[in-house]
Write a protein that holds these residues in place. Sequence first.
Motif, PDB file in Angstrom:
ATOM      1  N   GLY A 100       0.853  -1.289  -0.143  1.00  0.00           N
ATOM      2  CA  GLY A 100       0.181   0.046  -0.115  1.00  0.00           C
ATOM      3  C   GLY A 100       0.914   1.191   0.016  1.00  0.00           C
ATOM      4  O   GLY A 100       0.265   2.300  -0.133  1.00  0.00           O
ATOM      5  N   LEU A 101       2.087   1.120  -0.080  1.00  0.00           N
ATOM      6  CA  LEU A 101       2.964   2.297  -0.126  1.00  0.00           C
ATOM      7  C   LEU A 101       2.759   2.879  -1.268  1.00  0.00           C
ATOM      8  O   LEU A 101       2.949   2.294  -2.435  1.00  0.00           O
ATOM      9  N   ASP A 102       2.750   4.377  -1.427  1.00  0.00           N
ATOM     10  CA  ASP A 102       2.434   5.011  -2.667  1.00  0.00           C
ATOM     11  C   ASP A 102       3.425   6.100  -2.942  1.00  0.00           C
ATOM     12  O   ASP A 102       4.249   6.473  -1.983  1.00  0.00           O
ATOM     13  N   GLU A 103       3.100   6.946  -4.004  1.00  0.00           N
ATOM     14  CA  GLU A 103       4.290   8.005  -4.264  1.00  0.00           C
ATOM     15  C   GLU A 103       3.965   8.933  -3.148  1.00  0.00           C
ATOM     16  O   GLU A 103       4.947   9.782  -2.727  1.00  0.00           O
ATOM     17  N   ALA A 104       2.758   9.127  -2.735  1.00  0.00           N
ATOM     18  CA  ALA A 104       2.482  10.408  -1.910  1.00  0.00           C
ATOM     19  C   ALA A 104       3.357   9.997  -0.489  1.00  0.00           C
ATOM     20  O   ALA A 104       3.861  11.004  -0.044  1.00  0.00           O
ATOM     21  N   LYS A 105       3.620   8.805  -0.247  1.00  0.00           N
ATOM     22  CA  LYS A 105       4.308   8.385   1.062  1.00  0.00           C
ATOM     23  C   LYS A 105       5.776   8.440   0.810  1.00  0.00           C
ATOM     24  O   LYS A 105       6.663   8.496   1.785  1.00  0.00           O
ATOM     25  N   ALA A 106       6.026   7.789  -0.372  1.00  0.00           N
ATOM     26  CA  ALA A 106       7.500   7.525  -0.675  1.00  0.00           C
ATOM     27  C   ALA A 106       8.315   8.976  -1.292  1.00  0.00           C
ATOM     28  O   ALA A 106       9.438   9.319  -1.118  1.00  0.00           O
ATOM     29  N   LEU A 107       7.430   9.699  -2.193  1.00  0.00           N
ATOM     30  CA  LEU A 107       8.200  10.602  -3.026  1.00  0.00           C
ATOM     31  C   LEU A 107       7.928  12.226  -2.645  1.00  0.00           C
ATOM     32  O   LEU A 107       8.693  12.625  -1.997  1.00  0.00           O
ATOM     33  N   TYR A 108       6.748  12.497  -2.787  1.00  0.00           N
ATOM     34  CA  TYR A 108       6.311  13.874  -2.337  1.00  0.00           C
ATOM     35  C   TYR A 108       4.858  14.022  -2.306  1.00  0.00           C
ATOM     36  O   TYR A 108       4.154  13.059  -2.812  1.00  0.00           O
ATOM     37  N   GLU A 109       4.315  15.053  -1.697  1.00  0.00           N
ATOM     38  CA  GLU A 109       2.856  15.172  -1.765  1.00  0.00           C
ATOM     39  C   GLU A 109       2.760  16.755  -1.379  1.00  0.00           C
ATOM     40  O   GLU A 109       3.513  17.419  -0.792  1.00  0.00           O
ATOM     41  N   TRP A 110       1.517  17.296  -1.938  1.00  0.00           N
ATOM     42  CA  TRP A 110       1.121  18.649  -1.863  1.00  0.00           C
ATOM     43  C   TRP A 110       0.972  18.755  -0.629  1.00  0.00           C
ATOM     44  O   TRP A 110      -0.194  18.085  -0.191  1.00  0.00           O
ATOM     45  N   ASN A 111       1.274  19.895   0.273  1.00  0.00           N
ATOM     46  CA  ASN A 111       0.589  19.999   1.464  1.00  0.00           C
ATOM     47  C   ASN A 111      -0.703  20.972   1.317  1.00  0.00           C
ATOM     48  O   ASN A 111      -0.877  22.029   1.480  1.00  0.00           O
TER      49      ASN A 111
END
Lengths: 289, 466
Positions: A70-81
Amino acid sequence: MFQSREELEKKLAEYHYLIDRDVATVVYLAVKLQKPLLVEGPAGVGKTELAKALAAVTNSRLIRLQCYEGLDEAKALYEWNYQKQLLCLHLKQNQSKSWHEAKDDIFTREFLLRRPLLDALESTEPVVLLIDEVDKSDEEFESFLLEILSDYQITIPELGTIKAKRVPLTVLTSNNFRDFGDALKRRCVHLYLDYPTFERELEIIRLKVPGIDQLLSQQLVSFVQVLRKQDIKKPPSIAETIDWARSLLTLCVSRIDADIVQSTLSILLKYQSDIDKILPRVSSLLPDD
Amino acid sequence: MLEERILEFARLLRKGGVNVSVTQVTAAIQAAAAVGLAQEDFYIALLSTLVVDQIDQPLFDKLFRLYFFSLEPGVIQKNINYEEQDTEQLTVGMQLVDSIEGIGTGRGAGASPYLLLVKAVRETNYPLLRRLGEMGVESLGELEQEAVAEIDKLVDQAKVAIGWYQAVNTLEKIRVQEKVSEIRYSKWLECLSFLEKYMESLLEDLLVKKFGYDAIEEIALAANIKEKEFYRLDQLEIQEIRKQITKMARKLASRYARRYRRAKHGKIDLRRTIKNAMINGGTPVRLKYRKRVISKPELILLCDVSGSVALFSEFMLQLVYTIQNRFSHIRSFLFVNTVDEVTEYFKNNSIEEALEKAFAKARYAMSPFSDYGRVFRQFEKEYLPTFSPQSTLIILGDARNNYRHDEKDSLQRIGEQVRRILWFNPQPRDEWNTEDSIIGIYAPYCRQIFECRNLKQLEEVTEAIL
């Protein structure tokens, strides 16, 4: 980073991480060719520890990404705050600005939450990037790692492509929990870490458990080595050998015999079914002399 | 020069069934340049770049040894110290062998090499074991080019020449009489398997030196078990295939997951949609959907376990039960000329245990000749009413009916009851409908018939049922 394999071997040994010549060669190759290092092997042989040791001896920051289902880009790479963006918009509500200006305002680096991978790429100081237990992540995540691991860059739609400031030393570990794709494997240099040989394990025990009796350490290591060859669910790892050695030291045991082993077997074996299997056979598995 | 050698070596690996990409070859060349050509370093450089899968390492080792030691010894720098140490140890053993050989030939009877073998194993004397291995191989005399295809047979002959089987017997006796501990016994076994491997590698080495690249190529091809026909596998390869099947099953299982996860439409998951809407200040911009419940196929396996087909049926059962969570229900039946259900054995046992028990306890044969007609009739009568119309029936067998009645009407009625019938046939396609094979008669009632002779095809047909 390292001039030669010998240097790497020496530095790791100073950090109390002992490796064989072959292992050192592979690690050296990964560093030299600037390719990710994929470490496979049974649990508890020091795969994660290798990355930590590398970080320590190269004076790098260790960035660790623990993989899970379930690890995805938002948790591994970046996310908009989002929250921060909303706040910003609220504040700006009264200053009538065009859409263009507003958009530029809220999609800037200020509102970017850096997750481990982006962090590793953007870092100006040397880093060791540890992607732990890759095999536990989903297939989608795996294909997404491809861009990062082959070109050391990532593309954020709103910002463009971000290239690594300096190539991080990347270590991936896998327990073979799931067989992951060949595409990812082909981009890496492979290292198979197996259980250590008798001599190597003895060295490790003497290093990690100072004050242990010569003969006792030999006895206990050879017993563990035999145990690993038995057909059991979870063979004891190095960490368990160390634990066992410490316990025997605490119990002031000087020689191991069947009774001692039987009463402390639960330190080495973690499954009840394994213990049941081995317990009646302990005396025949003990070293001869 | 070096690049060419590495390229050629990579080609050999591919012939042996190891997938090597161009990127990997490039990396291997760079790696070799980085660490130099000393034996160990060069080996590691190639290993860590060319081998992606642990399973391929034994083959890599073999081809590496044959290619860079036997065929092209000029490429790498050998480690001299290692060899010297070896010869020193060896002389002691050699004297022993020579003395006994002398007695053996001189007096006609007396010391036979098997006693020496027993001695070598009991003392775990590796130099002596090596010498014995060399003796065994020498006894084979001149080798022909055809020998490359029959290395296993030659190893066996060499074993007989040094009294292998006698020695194993004697060792077993000693083990019981002297109550040898498990550790020592496992060391003995190591010695024996070492000797076997050593003789095999000596033979390969001789052949490669004599016949060059062609010999290596053939060895590589022979090692490609993925395309080797099931009935030609030897015991070791069967073990290897079992491991491969477990691996393949995992791969098939995860591929399946990926294909279906994308399609998420249908019912809206209100709770998650509202939760997600908070990000956009309360407006549900993106709808979240419920996870789709995947309908899993029901499977019925009807396996011929007579003679040559048994192994294939066993592989198929192992594969299907390894991925059993992909099916809602699996029922399995074994037959030769009578049919018995073995589903129960797989419920609370590990797969190996279950297979063993099923083959040992089920009543599937009253004679060793398969009788498809009789089986279909019995199958229809006893079990058909219990199948749901959703199920897929898979028949594994070569349809060699020993010239008995075909009872195709029975199969037709079975076909009307279940969703579809698939037939996996382990016989080569051009032998179908020859001799007593009547696959053509049954074909109209099956949705599809697959040829399934090797591991590669087994993988393909398994995808067809998922």
